[in-house]
Design an enzyme around this catalytic site. Sequence first.
Site, short mmCIF file in Angstrom:
data_model
loop_
_atom_site.label_atom_id
_atom_site.label_comp_id
_atom_site.label_asym_id
_atom_site.label_seq_id
_atom_site.Cartn_x
_atom_site.Cartn_y
_atom_site.Cartn_z
N HIS A 110 31.50 3.20 65.23
CA HIS A 110 30.98 4.01 64.65
C HIS A 110 29.94 5.19 65.60
O HIS A 110 29.97 5.18 66.41
CB HIS A 110 29.63 3.11 64.07
CG HIS A 110 30.46 2.70 62.52
ND1 HIS A 110 29.71 2.32 61.69
CD2 HIS A 110 31.69 2.23 62.41
CE1 HIS A 110 30.54 1.65 60.62
NE2 HIS A 110 31.48 1.54 60.82
N GLU A 149 27.72 6.91 65.19
CA GLU A 149 26.15 6.31 66.13
C GLU A 149 26.00 5.10 67.26
O GLU A 149 25.11 5.58 67.64
CB GLU A 149 25.30 5.82 64.79
CG GLU A 149 25.14 7.26 63.85
CD GLU A 149 26.93 6.77 62.59
OE1 GLU A 149 25.65 6.94 61.37
OE2 GLU A 149 27.13 6.60 62.23
N CYS A 205 25.59 3.74 58.13
CA CYS A 205 25.90 2.47 57.29
C CYS A 205 24.65 1.16 57.39
O CYS A 205 23.59 1.30 58.16
CB CYS A 205 27.15 1.49 57.65
SG CYS A 205 27.00 0.84 59.86
N CYS A 250 23.90 1.58 61.77
CA CYS A 250 23.79 2.28 61.91
C CYS A 250 22.06 1.94 61.83
O CYS A 250 21.60 3.13 62.72
CB CYS A 250 24.67 3.31 61.74
SG CYS A 250 26.76 2.45 62.48
#
Length: 441
Positions: free
Chosen positions: A53, A55, A80, A90
């Site tokens: 991801h 982040e 998420c 995240c």
Amino acid sequence: MTSDRVFMKVAIDEARKCKAEDERVHPMVGAVVVKDGVLLAKAYRGELADGDHAEFTALDRKLGIEALSGSTIYTTLEPCTTRNHPKIPCAERLIERKVARVVIGTLDPNPAISGKGQRKLREANIATDLFPADLMAEIEELNREFTRYQKRQDERPAVSTETIKQFALRSLDDWYRISNRIFWNQNFQREPSAIFPHLVEVVGGLSALASSKRKAGNNPETYIVKALAWWLALCGKLGVRSVEDMLWDKFPAVCAYCQHVPHDPDICIERKEASGGPPWDQLAALGQRSANQRPKRLRDWQLMFSRIYPAQQTEEFGPSFARLAEELGELAEAVRVFRSEPGYILSEAADVFAWLMHIQNIVDSKAQVPSAKRGEALELAFAKAYPDGCTACGKRQCACPPILASTIGRIAHEVPSGRGSYADDGRFMPPDKMSRFFQDA
């Protein structure tokens, strides 16, 4: 703020760099980390490793040792809140890094989880804002295929008699993965010790077969399906890789102790007393030699246990429920000591499954179901109960509240009037009073 808009556009530019890592549709996400007006890092989904991801890439891979307390994160998609273990969501990463503010481009298009990331951040006292409407529209256009995919995925597919019959052909491990996928978000925050009481609860409903205690609108036979579903959920929370492997380890088409088909009770008792546990090496060798007999479908497992532990039409349910209760007690112990000795669960979970199969075989025997057709009713009942989604909310992944309103309504008459509260005349003490009450004893 002008600077906000600049960093938002940088995040969108990062999102445009995303490339699909497989045949599935994934979101295009960009993230930017800013502190005291200085851009510390920017990243996009899958930049350094497929599936990572944005982040995570920015916070951990690029700024792993950087102090981010008080910083602002600009991300084109709501952070998420759930990831498969051992990955960390995240939203939790942002909370751990003590960021001060998160600016979100769009909320997650999945209706079942939309807004949960933003709410989690706000509950942690992190300020949240949204991109302005024009930039939000730009992101939505960028991710239109992902949004369409999420909307398609969210709804449970329509089922017919024919599709139910097709579902019934699935292997036990297929059902294991599918049932856990349906309820994974619901069970994500639950510990195994919170899953286990649900299993005990439905076995309690099933015990009406033995007590002959019937309630209006309740068919105790349906509780076997529910018990199997919670058994699969418990195995899923404990991380069992394959329930078929687990069952075959202990029951390779023979009784675990006497190794006969059908089993010999006298030899079983003698060997149990002598050994104190199953002969695992012998069972492993038997499992390898008889691999071609290994069941796949749910009905095949029921048939296998029917051959090992035959059920008679005249057999009473009571003794089997006594044994099932004993095995549930041992499974409870296995759950309790799981962190210290995880292997114990493999033996005890297999025993509970075996006794559930035996009870179903008694049900079929009393219904005069021919031996060769045993298991068919259970397969169809399971397929109807879990047809690729939750039948209560109609979603592929269950979005029901943790406790259904129907459950509260059903148990309401069991609550003593005016006493089930923390009020001064109630029967419960709030936590602060409990502490003083017990410590001052």
